[in-house]
Structures are given as structure tokens and as C-alpha cells.
Design an enzyme around this catalytic site. Structure first.
Site, PDB file in Angstrom:
ATOM      1  CB  SER A  54      -0.905   0.035   1.235  1.00  0.00           C
ATOM      2  OG  SER A  54      -1.632   1.260   1.254  1.00  0.00           O
ATOM      3  CB  VAL A  59       8.755   0.210   3.429  1.00  0.00           C
ATOM      4  CG1 VAL A  59       9.710  -0.360   2.384  1.00  0.00           C
ATOM      5  CG2 VAL A  59       9.371   0.111   4.817  1.00  0.00           C
ATOM      6  CB  CYS A  60       4.574   1.238   0.091  1.00  0.00           C
ATOM      7  SG  CYS A  60       4.370  -0.492   0.574  1.00  0.00           S
ATOM      8  CG  HIS A  61       5.657   7.705   1.632  1.00  0.00           C
ATOM      9  ND1 HIS A  61       4.589   8.560   1.577  1.00  0.00           N
ATOM     10  CD2 HIS A  61       6.757   8.504   1.655  1.00  0.00           C
ATOM     11  CE1 HIS A  61       5.018   9.811   1.574  1.00  0.00           C
ATOM     12  NE2 HIS A  61       6.334   9.796   1.626  1.00  0.00           N
ATOM     13  CB  THR A  64       6.146   5.024  -4.508  1.00  0.00           C
ATOM     14  OG1 THR A  64       5.645   3.698  -4.272  1.00  0.00           O
ATOM     15  CG2 THR A  64       5.450   5.624  -5.715  1.00  0.00           C
TER      16      THR A  64
END
Length: 167
Positions: A54, A59-61, A64
Site C-alpha cells: 500500500s 516503506v512503500c511511500h 515509490t
């Protein structure tokens, strides 16, 4: 299937594990403008496909945002970030974070991408989300690099991904 954990706890994945040299499976994903994107519609360039649970996780933030920054230095490379976040949430997040060089795509409708790429989480707290993985797809739709991150809460090997995309 690859062995994946979430903060040390095993996570079961559904689908087929892919390896470098395999043909990239076809897919249909949805943009934040509710348009379909397929493997064929992205053909002709090298593609980095990053799957994340998500965009609203730390970490995804960061991943990306890092790929968005790297995109400016990658001629002939498209970067696709795929999650099961709703397209509306992806649009909100990209706007708030000034992410405009990568394309965020959603597998929320069917999970078929997640199954085909072996990244669909089958059970547990992130059930129906995608695990963290990276696929570098050449212009001929052959996988040049595959990384299933062994720990979902950790970053991929950015150097290896970027080297595969450039090479």
C-alpha cells in the site's frame, strides 16, 4: 513460491513464482483515471514494475518516491508501481506527494496480476494485498530481473534494479 515474511512472520503467497528469463505475464491494471493498462500497452520500453502492499505505508511511500526521483535519469524506461489500493487513493497520494514520473496502477478489481506474478498475499493481516517485489521487463517482454523481497517491511535492492533497467 518465494519465502516471504512480514516483520518476521511467514506470509503465504498465491500464484506463480517468476524468474529472470521468463516471459512477463500479460495483465490488465487500472490507472488512477480509471483507464486500463496492459502489458501490451506498455510495450517497446524497458519497464520496472514495483509491487507494494500500500502506498500509505512508510516503506512503500519511500520506495515509490525513490523510483519517482530515479525516473528522471532513466531514458527509455517506464516505472509502474502496482498495489491493490483503490485508484482514488492512489490519485490522492500521488498528488499529495508530487509523484508524477511513475505510473501508479491498481490490481484491486481481480487480483489477477498478483496471481500471475506470484505476489498476491493469500492470508494474514495483508490478505489480498501484494507483497513487495520488483520485475524489470525488457522491451521484448522478457523478465531481465526479478526480486521478491524476503521481508515485506524492507526495501528492494535499488542498485540491482536500476542496473538491470539500464543494462
Amino acid at each position: 513460491m518465494p519465502q516471504v515474511t512480514l516483520k518476521g512472520n511467514p506470509v503465504e503467497l498465491s500464484g506463480t513464482e517468476l524468474k529472470a528469463g521468463d516471459k512477463a505475464p500479460d495483465f490488465t491494471l487500472q490507472t488512477n483515471g480509471l483507464e486500463d493498462v496492459t502489458l501490451a500497452s506498455t510495450a517497446g520500453k524497458t519497464r520496472i514494475i514495483a509491487t507494494v502492499p500500500s502506498l500509505d505505508t512508510s516503506v512503500c511511500h519511500a520506495e515509490t518516491k525513490r523510483f519517482n526521483d530515479e525516473a528522471a535519469q532513466l531514458d527509455g524506461v517506464d516505472i509502474l508501481v502496482v498495489s491493490t489500493d483503490l485508484p482514488f487513493g492512489q490519485k490522492r497520494w500521488c498528488g499529495a506527494e508530487d509523484v508524477d514520473k511513475v505510473q501508479c496502477l491498481s490490481d484491486h478489481r481481480t487480483g489477477a496480476f498478483g496471481e500471475a506474478y506470484g505476489v498476491l498475499i493469500k492470508s494474514g493481516p495483508l490478505e489480498r494485498c501484494l507483497t513487495r517485489a520488483i520485475f524489470v521487463v525488457g522491451p521484448d517482454d522478457t523478465l531481465k530481473h526479478v526480486e521478491y523481497c524476503s521481508e515485506i517491511a524492507e526495501h528492494p535492492d535499488y542498485d540491482a534494479v536500476l542496473a538491470a533497467a539500464k543494462g
